[in-house]
Design a protein around this motif. Structure first.
Motif, mmCIF file in Angstrom:
data_model
loop_
_atom_site.group_PDB
_atom_site.id
_atom_site.type_symbol
_atom_site.label_atom_id
_atom_site.label_comp_id
_atom_site.label_asym_id
_atom_site.label_seq_id
_atom_site.Cartn_x
_atom_site.Cartn_y
_atom_site.Cartn_z
ATOM 1 N N GLU A 44 11.835 32.320 -15.422
ATOM 2 C CA GLU A 44 12.020 30.864 -15.438
ATOM 3 C C GLU A 44 13.478 30.551 -15.727
ATOM 4 O OE1 GLU A 44 9.797 28.887 -14.448
ATOM 5 O OE2 GLU A 44 7.893 29.930 -14.766
ATOM 6 N N LYS A 45 13.970 29.522 -15.048
ATOM 7 C CA LYS A 45 15.368 29.106 -15.240
ATOM 8 C C LYS A 45 15.387 27.861 -16.124
ATOM 9 C CE LYS A 45 19.190 27.389 -12.380
ATOM 10 N NZ LYS A 45 19.526 27.005 -10.998
ATOM 11 N N LEU A 75 -3.827 14.437 -1.581
ATOM 12 C CA LEU A 75 -2.753 14.647 -2.559
ATOM 13 C C LEU A 75 -3.315 15.242 -3.851
ATOM 14 C CD1 LEU A 75 0.327 13.986 -3.050
ATOM 15 C CD2 LEU A 75 -0.497 11.979 -4.244
ATOM 16 N N LEU A 76 -4.429 14.674 -4.317
ATOM 17 C CA LEU A 76 -5.063 15.177 -5.543
ATOM 18 C C LEU A 76 -5.476 16.633 -5.382
ATOM 19 C CD1 LEU A 76 -7.404 12.271 -6.724
ATOM 20 C CD2 LEU A 76 -5.544 13.307 -8.005
ATOM 21 N N LEU A 131 -6.934 1.233 7.623
ATOM 22 C CA LEU A 131 -5.746 1.516 6.798
ATOM 23 C C LEU A 131 -6.163 1.970 5.395
ATOM 24 C CD1 LEU A 131 -2.608 1.299 6.698
ATOM 25 C CD2 LEU A 131 -2.936 -0.944 5.688
ATOM 26 N N GLU A 132 -7.158 1.268 4.851
ATOM 27 C CA GLU A 132 -7.635 1.631 3.509
ATOM 28 C C GLU A 132 -8.246 3.023 3.517
ATOM 29 O OE1 GLU A 132 -10.178 -1.410 1.981
ATOM 30 O OE2 GLU A 132 -8.631 -2.951 2.177
ATOM 31 N N MET A 183 -7.777 -3.413 9.004
ATOM 32 C CA MET A 183 -7.357 -3.198 7.609
ATOM 33 C C MET A 183 -8.212 -2.132 6.917
ATOM 34 S SD MET A 183 -4.808 -4.704 6.548
ATOM 35 C CE MET A 183 -3.959 -3.739 5.387
ATOM 36 N N PHE A 197 1.356 16.251 -13.379
ATOM 37 C CA PHE A 197 0.569 17.476 -13.190
ATOM 38 C C PHE A 197 1.441 18.726 -13.297
ATOM 39 C CE2 PHE A 197 -1.989 20.639 -11.062
ATOM 40 C CZ PHE A 197 -3.273 20.323 -11.447
ATOM 41 N N THR A 198 2.612 18.685 -12.662
ATOM 42 C CA THR A 198 3.474 19.887 -12.673
ATOM 43 C C THR A 198 3.989 20.206 -14.084
ATOM 44 O OG1 THR A 198 5.376 18.513 -12.134
ATOM 45 C CG2 THR A 198 4.321 19.659 -10.302
ATOM 46 N N HIS A 229 3.837 25.622 -18.464
ATOM 47 C CA HIS A 229 4.783 24.577 -18.066
ATOM 48 C C HIS A 229 4.986 23.548 -19.177
ATOM 49 C CE1 HIS A 229 4.999 25.006 -13.417
ATOM 50 N NE2 HIS A 229 5.277 26.120 -14.050
ATOM 51 N N LEU A 260 -2.582 19.213 -5.592
ATOM 52 C CA LEU A 260 -1.798 19.330 -6.833
ATOM 53 C C LEU A 260 -1.831 20.739 -7.437
ATOM 54 C CD1 LEU A 260 -2.377 15.957 -8.730
ATOM 55 C CD2 LEU A 260 -0.331 16.759 -7.591
ATOM 56 N N PRO A 261 -3.001 21.381 -7.565
ATOM 57 C CA PRO A 261 -2.994 22.722 -8.170
ATOM 58 C C PRO A 261 -2.157 23.715 -7.381
ATOM 59 C CG PRO A 261 -5.227 21.854 -8.062
ATOM 60 C CD PRO A 261 -4.363 20.912 -7.286
ATOM 61 N N ALA A 320 -5.480 5.601 3.674
ATOM 62 C CA ALA A 320 -4.804 5.692 2.376
ATOM 63 C C ALA A 320 -5.670 6.448 1.373
ATOM 64 C CB ALA A 320 -4.503 4.288 1.863
ATOM 65 N N ALA A 321 -6.968 6.154 1.369
ATOM 66 C CA ALA A 321 -7.868 6.857 0.447
ATOM 67 C C ALA A 321 -7.918 8.341 0.768
ATOM 68 C CB ALA A 321 -9.267 6.249 0.538
ATOM 69 N N PHE A 359 0.367 21.871 -15.816
ATOM 70 C CA PHE A 359 -0.331 23.029 -15.247
ATOM 71 C C PHE A 359 0.616 23.858 -14.390
ATOM 72 C CE2 PHE A 359 -3.399 19.625 -15.866
ATOM 73 C CZ PHE A 359 -4.257 20.243 -16.750
ATOM 74 N N PRO A 360 0.595 25.167 -14.530
ATOM 75 C CA PRO A 360 -0.156 25.957 -15.498
ATOM 76 C C PRO A 360 0.308 25.672 -16.932
ATOM 77 C CG PRO A 360 1.408 27.334 -14.322
ATOM 78 C CD PRO A 360 1.455 25.996 -13.669
ATOM 79 N N GLY A 373 -4.770 9.934 -0.435
ATOM 80 C CA GLY A 373 -4.830 10.046 -1.900
ATOM 81 C C GLY A 373 -5.645 11.248 -2.331
ATOM 82 N N TYR A 406 1.790 13.656 -9.363
ATOM 83 C CA TYR A 406 2.359 14.989 -9.128
ATOM 84 C C TYR A 406 3.304 15.371 -10.277
ATOM 85 C CZ TYR A 406 5.152 18.665 -6.971
ATOM 86 O OH TYR A 406 5.824 19.831 -6.723
ATOM 87 N N MET A 410 -2.672 4.156 -7.839
ATOM 88 C CA MET A 410 -3.341 4.474 -6.564
ATOM 89 C C MET A 410 -4.668 3.735 -6.437
ATOM 90 S SD MET A 410 -2.432 8.503 -6.229
ATOM 91 C CE MET A 410 -2.893 8.829 -4.553
ATOM 92 N N ALA A 436 0.563 22.962 -5.682
ATOM 93 C CA ALA A 436 1.977 22.617 -5.831
ATOM 94 C C ALA A 436 2.510 22.933 -7.216
ATOM 95 C CB ALA A 436 2.168 21.135 -5.540
ATOM 96 N N ALA A 437 1.625 22.917 -8.223
ATOM 97 C CA ALA A 437 2.114 22.978 -9.606
ATOM 98 C C ALA A 437 2.762 24.306 -9.977
ATOM 99 C CB ALA A 437 0.967 22.688 -10.555
ATOM 100 N N GLN A 438 2.230 25.420 -9.484
ATOM 101 C CA GLN A 438 2.745 26.718 -9.927
ATOM 102 C C GLN A 438 4.230 26.869 -9.597
ATOM 103 O OE1 GLN A 438 1.086 29.204 -11.689
ATOM 104 N NE2 GLN A 438 3.038 30.252 -11.751
ATOM 105 N N TRP A 457 0.841 -1.206 0.000
ATOM 106 C CA TRP A 457 0.000 0.000 0.000
ATOM 107 C C TRP A 457 0.870 1.248 0.000
ATOM 108 C CZ3 TRP A 457 -5.236 1.507 0.360
ATOM 109 C CH2 TRP A 457 -6.147 0.465 0.161
ATOM 110 N N PHE A 483 0.928 4.012 -3.019
ATOM 111 C CA PHE A 483 0.514 5.407 -2.838
ATOM 112 C C PHE A 483 1.666 6.377 -3.021
ATOM 113 C CE2 PHE A 483 -3.455 3.694 -1.649
ATOM 114 C CZ PHE A 483 -4.362 4.695 -1.954
#
Lengths: 146, 213
Positions: B191-192, B15-16, B4-5, B1, A23-24, A31, B19-20, B8-9, A27-28, B12, A20, A69, B22-24, A8, A12
């Motif tokens: 940007e580098k 994390l999703l 635990l699931e 168990m 995605f990076t 990229h 993402l927006p 984890a869910a 977006f934006p 997850g 990740y 996942m 973290a991306a910039q 698990w 994950f």
């Protein structure tokens, strides 16, 4: 129990990192062009190849991350992820050995290819190999039910 | 168990959702105030500024200059769309790089056209002068005897060394670890990019930046 927790965790961590990573690169939207430049700096592909890889790879990474996942068709996905990571490591090692200084392009931008990058990807490869091997060793769901 | 699931869910989903955010990612260090005063191109206030940290003995810097930046100078800088600033970043292991950088900085006092000619010569004949460090014959291919005499005079100016030292210090401050490294500033963001990018690929990025302003 310990094996299941480890699987698990690997699923994950790997799935999250792939999601990740993809995605990076997407977006934006600017990229996407930065990722094209990262691929271009490896000096391994012609321009059309650079554009093709830069367009396809982030979506592939996101799809693999999501499927990992969710735990679908794990034996095939984990094996494919292991192969893909192996490919990344070979490409980065060759580039590093050639003395070409490039961004890794792994998780966002600005990180140069270094022994640390290679070590990190090798650790991820080990996780993917473990997942693939353990998935192939276990009986598949229908077989277990019968 | 089951617990635990569930954990984890939840992780997850978290994390999703993150993402927006973290991306910039953070912007690379912005250029100093003098960057635009040093740029080659018809408009110092062009919408895009490209700074190139380069070493004259580095083969990838040669590739970048001859295959990409010359085209950028011709197609974009000459039309006021991009301003290009070359910054000296002689690597400590390359013993002839600093003298070559001094020649280039001195030649820049003769104007854009002569600077380009000197850059062309230094990079085009890189394999020759890097063997023995003899830069004068290379400079003679780019400059007239009178111009070369002027450059020889300027080579004694301590301001050249100070100029190169400033570039190196600025590069280190901005996290330059290898050459070539580009900093591309447009629309309030820097940007580098590390490495010798192909011209067609850089052009796509520039067109995107110019279209979005």
């Amino acid at each position: 129990m310990a094996g299941r927790v480890l699987r698990w965790t690997c699923r994950f961590v790997l799935g999250g990192l792939f999601l990740y990573a993809g995605f990076t690169k997407l977006f934006p939207p600017e990229h996407r062009f930065l990722f094209e430049m990262t691929v271009s700096a490896y000096r391994l592909l012609p321009e059309w190849g650079v554009i093709g890889v830069a367009r396809l790879l982030p979506w592939l990474e996101m799809a693999l991350g999501l499927v990992l996942m969710l735990g679908w068709v794990q034996r095939y996905v984990a094996a494919f992820v292991a192969l893909l990571l192996g490919f990344f490591i070979v490409v980065m090692s060759i580039t590093y050995a050639r003395g070409v200084e490039v961004n890794c392009g792994c998780f966002g931008f600005g990180e140069a290819v270094s022994p640390l990058t290679l070590a990190r990807d090798s650790a991820l490869l080990l996780m993917a190999v473990y997942l693939a091997v353990s998935a192939w060793r276990r009986p598949s769901a229908p077989a277990a039910a019968s | 168990m089951k617990a635990l699931e569930r954990i984890a869910a939840f992780l997850g989903l978290a994390l999703l959702a993150s993402l927006p955010l973290a991306a910039q990612g953070p912007s690379a260090p912005a250029p100093g105030p003098e960057a635009r005063q040093r740029c080659w191109g018809v408009d110092p206030n062009a919408p895009v500024l490209i700074e190139v940290y380069s070493d004259f003995m580095c083969s990838h810097c040669r590739t970048l200059y001859l295959e990409t930046m010359r085209q950028v100078l011709a197609d974009y800088a000459s039309q006021g769309k991009v301003c290009v600033a070359y910054r000296e970043f002689p690597l400590p292991n390359n013993k002839h790089s600093r003298p070559a950088a001094r020649y280039a900085v001195a030649a820049s006092r003769l104007g854009a056209q002569k600077w380009v000619q000197v850059m062309d010569a230094l990079y085009y004949y890189q394999s020759e002068w890097t063997q023995n460090g003899e830069l004068e014959p290379v400079m003679a291919k780019a400059l007239s005897e009178k111009e070369l005499e002027q450059v020889r005079g300027w080579m004694k100016d301590p301001k050249l060394e100070a100029w190169i030292d400033r570039d190196v210090a600025e590069g280190k401050r901005r996290g330059v670890g290898s050459t070539p490294t580009l900093f591309i500033t447009a629309n309030g963001r820097t940007e580098k990019v590390v490495g010798a990018v192909q011209y067609g690929i850089l052009r796509r990025y520039l067109e995107n930046l110019l279209a979005r302003r």
